[in-house]
Design a protein around this motif. Structure first.
Motif, mmCIF file in Angstrom:
data_model
loop_
_atom_site.group_PDB
_atom_site.id
_atom_site.type_symbol
_atom_site.label_atom_id
_atom_site.label_comp_id
_atom_site.label_asym_id
_atom_site.label_seq_id
_atom_site.Cartn_x
_atom_site.Cartn_y
_atom_site.Cartn_z
ATOM 1 N N LYS A 1 11.216 5.517 34.236
ATOM 2 C CA LYS A 1 11.486 6.918 34.586
ATOM 3 C C LYS A 1 10.867 7.295 35.933
ATOM 4 C CE LYS A 1 9.153 10.056 32.324
ATOM 5 N NZ LYS A 1 8.741 10.961 31.227
ATOM 6 N N ARG A 2 9.612 6.940 36.136
ATOM 7 C CA ARG A 2 8.940 7.332 37.371
ATOM 8 C C ARG A 2 9.636 6.745 38.594
ATOM 9 N NH1 ARG A 2 4.283 9.697 38.563
ATOM 10 N NH2 ARG A 2 3.362 9.313 40.618
ATOM 11 N N ASP A 3 10.087 5.497 38.506
ATOM 12 C CA ASP A 3 10.752 4.858 39.643
ATOM 13 C C ASP A 3 12.087 5.527 39.959
ATOM 14 O OD1 ASP A 3 8.785 2.909 40.136
ATOM 15 O OD2 ASP A 3 9.525 1.696 38.487
ATOM 16 N N PRO B 1 14.389 6.398 43.793
ATOM 17 C CA PRO B 1 15.740 5.947 43.433
ATOM 18 C C PRO B 1 16.344 5.101 44.549
ATOM 19 C CG PRO B 1 15.786 8.254 44.104
ATOM 20 C CD PRO B 1 14.338 7.852 44.045
ATOM 21 N N LYS B 2 17.213 4.179 44.173
ATOM 22 C CA LYS B 2 17.777 3.237 45.145
ATOM 23 C C LYS B 2 19.251 3.475 45.441
ATOM 24 C CE LYS B 2 13.937 0.824 45.323
ATOM 25 N NZ LYS B 2 13.095 0.838 46.538
ATOM 26 N N GLU C 1 10.780 -3.717 42.304
ATOM 27 C CA GLU C 1 9.547 -3.728 41.518
ATOM 28 C C GLU C 1 9.748 -3.014 40.185
ATOM 29 O OE1 GLU C 1 6.515 -1.997 43.893
ATOM 30 O OE2 GLU C 1 6.413 -3.673 45.306
ATOM 31 N N ASN C 2 8.894 -3.368 39.203
ATOM 32 C CA ASN C 2 8.870 -2.715 37.880
ATOM 33 C C ASN C 2 10.217 -2.794 37.157
ATOM 34 O OD1 ASN C 2 6.207 -1.959 38.437
ATOM 35 N ND2 ASN C 2 6.868 -0.037 39.378
#
Length: 348
Positions: A248-250, A255-256, A319-320
């Motif tokens: 969620k945080r990413d 966002p990508k 990542e993540n």
């Protein structure tokens, strides 16, 4: 040993799910190769605009796609505790649906049977899946109604859906869904058409049930406020595909994918003090009877390149465990151009 292996797997593992609907106009490819995993006690939010395939994905997990109009394509896999749900026989499906996996539908008024009392609709699940007699089922149904916050449950159990308010009907839907303590709970826009206070109560209730039963929750919504309060992971859907996923945080802070940027920009900000206009995503989603051969979002994307129109992007990992399907992250993309685009995004 076999049971131990299954226990270590994800509770739900969807692989390359493809679902089509056959209409007079042609084959609508509603879901096009969706894959995701959900663990016990985890909340996965599937977000995206209307028509992107969120609800069809949920109904596929529950084996509710009706033939011959609807069809789950060969090669699709839905694993529950390591077993392929799509290979289940009728008896196994009956045990899975309502017992191991339950669903809170979008509109309680149309999903509840108007000719049956609320209590009887809960008792059906208890009699079928928990082998209770009628007396035991009624006592348990009253307890469940109380647990979901319905007052005077002893009286309410003998009332019909039209005698309940909108919020109470939604609570009754939750009661039916959790009656058998499912291992997976699918909530398809559970707060639609409810006022803000009732929304908060319903979401708090789902969270409490999730914590108490260690249930995996799939939350289907287009409300990022709901997602922020409940989700552990997010999958962003567009035109029948998951185009970005991650923690969620990413997704919120890094966002990508350009579609995810656009969705987040369309949400009002707390710091706004004037009469700022919400951003809109120009254009319309593609026709899924004849999906584009390249990126489905290309025609609406301000960063569209020639390759986006010609070839579907592969999935890039970050990542993540964050992933996104976008040509911006191709090895052949000039680093300076990508940095310029990301800087432009920050300034929006």
């Amino acid at each position: 040993m076999e049971n131990l292996v299954k226990e270590n797997k994800y509770i739900l593992d969807v692989k390359d799910l493809k679902v089509s609907y056959h209409t007079y106009a042609g084959e609508v490819q509603s879901v096009r190769g969706v894959s995701f995993k959900v663990d016990r006690g985890e909340v996965l939010a599937i977000v995206g605009e209307s028509g992107c395939g969120k609800s069809v994905t949920a109904r596929s997990i529950m084996s509710l796609i009706q033939a011959p109009q609807g069809e789950i394509k060969k090669g699709s896999k839905i694993f529950f505790n390591g077993e392929d749900v799509l290979a289940y026989n009728k008896k196994q499906i009956r045990k899975f649906r309502g017992g191991d996996c339950a669903m809170i539908f979008q509109d309680a008024l149309t999903s509840l049977n108007p000719t049956m009392k609320i209590g009887k609709q809960i008792m059906e699940n208890l009699i079928i899946h928990r082998n209770m007699n009628k007396k035991e089922a009624k006592e348990e149904a009253i307890k469940i109604l109380k647990s979901v916050g319905i007052p005077n449950a002893e009286k309410r159990i003998d009332q019909y859906p039209h005698e309940f308010s909108g919020g109470m009907r939604q609570r009754a839907m939750i009661a039916i869904a959790v009656a058998c303590e499912p291992k997976i709970l699918i909530a398809d826009e559970p707060t639609t058409a409810l006022d803000v206070t009732i929304q908060a109560q319903i979401l708090e209730l789902i969270n409490e049930l999730k914590d108490r039963l260690n249930t995996a929750v799939i939350l289907i919504t287009h409300d990022f406020g709901v997602v922020a309060g409940m989700a552990d992971k997010i999958a962003v859907m567009y035109a029948g595909q998951i185009i970005e996923s991650g923690e969620k945080r990413d997704i919120f802070y890094n966002p990508k994918y350009p579609y995810t940027w656009a969705l987040l920009n369309s949400v009002p900000k707390l710091e706004w003090k004037g009469k700022q206009l919400l951003d809109t995503i120009k254009g319309t989603p593609p026709d899924l009877i004849a999906p584009p051969k390249g990126c489905a979002f290309a025609a609406r994307c301000k960063y569209c390149m020639n390759i986006c129109l010609e070839e579907e992007p592969k999935e890039y990992s970050f990542e993540n465990s964050q992933q996104a399907k976008c040509w911006l992250y191709s090895e052949e993309m000039p680093e300076g151009m990508l940095n310029e685009i990301l800087e432009d995004k920050k300034n929006e």
